[in-house]
Design a protein around this motif. Structure first.
Motif, mmCIF file in Angstrom:
data_model
loop_
_atom_site.group_PDB
_atom_site.id
_atom_site.type_symbol
_atom_site.label_atom_id
_atom_site.label_comp_id
_atom_site.label_asym_id
_atom_site.label_seq_id
_atom_site.Cartn_x
_atom_site.Cartn_y
_atom_site.Cartn_z
ATOM 1 N N ASP A 224 0.128 7.377 -7.089
ATOM 2 C CA ASP A 224 0.310 5.932 -6.907
ATOM 3 C C ASP A 224 -1.049 5.262 -6.941
ATOM 4 O OD1 ASP A 224 2.088 3.829 -6.714
ATOM 5 O OD2 ASP A 224 3.088 4.629 -4.929
ATOM 6 N N VAL A 225 -1.067 3.982 -7.236
ATOM 7 C CA VAL A 225 -2.311 3.244 -7.473
ATOM 8 C C VAL A 225 -2.751 2.478 -6.224
ATOM 9 C CG1 VAL A 225 -1.880 3.040 -9.945
ATOM 10 C CG2 VAL A 225 -0.981 1.294 -8.392
ATOM 11 N N PRO A 226 -3.973 1.927 -6.228
ATOM 12 C CA PRO A 226 -4.492 1.239 -5.047
ATOM 13 C C PRO A 226 -3.722 -0.004 -4.603
ATOM 14 C CG PRO A 226 -6.281 1.894 -6.459
ATOM 15 C CD PRO A 226 -5.033 2.134 -7.236
ATOM 16 N N TYR A 229 2.150 0.509 -1.799
ATOM 17 C CA TYR A 229 2.459 0.685 -0.376
ATOM 18 C C TYR A 229 1.854 1.994 0.119
ATOM 19 C CZ TYR A 229 5.174 1.657 3.844
ATOM 20 O OH TYR A 229 5.550 1.964 5.132
ATOM 21 N N THR A 230 1.933 3.028 -0.712
ATOM 22 C CA THR A 230 1.402 4.345 -0.361
ATOM 23 C C THR A 230 -0.064 4.242 0.049
ATOM 24 O OG1 THR A 230 2.882 5.355 -1.983
ATOM 25 C CG2 THR A 230 1.048 6.696 -1.184
ATOM 26 N N TYR A 231 -0.865 3.682 -0.835
ATOM 27 C CA TYR A 231 -2.305 3.592 -0.606
ATOM 28 C C TYR A 231 -2.615 2.756 0.636
ATOM 29 C CZ TYR A 231 -7.160 2.103 -1.519
ATOM 30 O OH TYR A 231 -8.502 1.815 -1.425
ATOM 31 N N THR A 260 -6.235 2.395 -16.166
ATOM 32 C CA THR A 260 -6.435 1.944 -14.779
ATOM 33 C C THR A 260 -5.788 2.869 -13.768
ATOM 34 O OG1 THR A 260 -4.464 0.535 -14.934
ATOM 35 C CG2 THR A 260 -6.590 -0.473 -15.463
ATOM 36 N N LEU A 261 -5.313 4.041 -14.188
ATOM 37 C CA LEU A 261 -4.595 4.906 -13.258
ATOM 38 C C LEU A 261 -5.554 5.694 -12.372
ATOM 39 C CD1 LEU A 261 -1.445 6.256 -15.109
ATOM 40 C CD2 LEU A 261 -1.632 4.500 -13.360
#
Length: 299
Positions: A224-226, A229-231, A260-261
């Protein structure tokens, strides 16, 4: 002239509104330069090895050689590998003893998540030049098969105890050529279930960061990316982002789909100084190893 002014206003407004989305992607901390290393500095690398070049039960030798070259070049003090593969059979890929010997790692902890034909092992591993004091596996349902645990270690680093958490979050399991059509391909119910699972994993990892008085370092492949919700759940207000602190640029860590990943992270807490951060972008690797040089802040 009036029309041109309106265009500029719209553009300016778009930049302002998108600023929050741009900041987590683009790191400018590297402009300040690296902090000089001291005798208390140490390096941590996180790397999803994609089964160490194993594909359809066949070893891609050029990939293995590239991995070996990267590890030799970077030579991290603490090496955290997700999707690690090793084999205990004769004339097989004995990656565990090979890395331990070549990297001069006297300590390691391997959490195998599954195995095939008795001798083929897959899981999460940490190699360390510092003593490992304690280890634990926390049920996490991570990885591509939803059977990977969160790994927690307590290390003695330069006479200071630190807690290291290594995570591999669940994935939507999209193939590269499917990603742009992901929402159409994956049924809504399945998408919602996966999102719920990932949210639960983020909460578990965040809670683990609060269960110790030690300085904490979180590493791993979040899938997941910045902006996710995860980050934001995992990082909260307690953790720093090593790449944002000392890196420069987009920080891409996944070779396919989009430039951008940035999905692989090193997140030390605020008691730890980030001295430097580097991404090793090499051909043939699906994930690019991320390494940070750190030290404990002295009061």
């Amino acid at each position: 002239m009036a029309a041109r002014r309106r265009e500029w206003r719209v553009l300016l407004l778009a930049i302002v509104l998108s600023f929050r989305g741009i900041v987590p992607y683009f790191a400018a901390g590297g402009i300040r330069g690296d902090v000089p290393a001291t005798d208390k500095s140490f390096t941590v690398m996180t790397f999803n090895s994609s089964s160490m070049g194993l594909l359809n039960y066949k070893t891609d030798t050029p990939v293995v050689r590239q991995i070996e070259e990267v590890l030799k070049e970077a030579s991290p003090d603490i090496l955290c590998i997700q999707e690690f593969y090793t084999n205990t059979g004769k004339e097989r890929d004995r990656h565990l003893p090979s890395i331990a010997e070549k990297g001069k790692y006297p300590y390691h902890y391997f959490a195998p998540h599954y195995n095939n034909w008795t001798t083929w092992y897959y899981g999460t591993i940490v190699f360390s030049r510092f003593p490992i004091l304690d280890t634990a596996r926390i049920p996490f349902h991570g990885g591509y098969n939803r059977n990977e645990d969160l790994v927690r270690l307590r290390l003695l680093v330069h006479s200071d105890t630190m807690t290291l958490l290594v995570a591999h979050f669940a994935s939507y399991q999209f193939k590269n050529n499917q990603y742009n059509l992901a929402r159409a391909i994956l049924p809504y119910a399945g998408r919602r279930a996966t999102k719920r699972l990932i949210a639960e994993q983020a909460n578990i990892l965040q809670q683990e960061t609060t269960k110790t008085d030690d300085p904490v370092i979180v590493t791993g492949d979040f899938n997941d990316v910045p902006l996710s919700y995860t980050y934001h759940t995992v990082r909260g207000n307690k953790l720093q982002d090593a790449w944002l602190e000392r890196g420069f640029g987009l920080g891409r860590t996944f070779s396919a789909i989009a430039p951008t990943l940035r999905i692989d992270f090193i997140l030390p807490d605020n008691r730890i100084l980030v001295e430097a951060a580097d991404i090793y972008r090499k051909k043939k690797l699906q994930h690019f190893p991320l390494m940070a040089r750190l030290s404990l802040r002295r009061q």
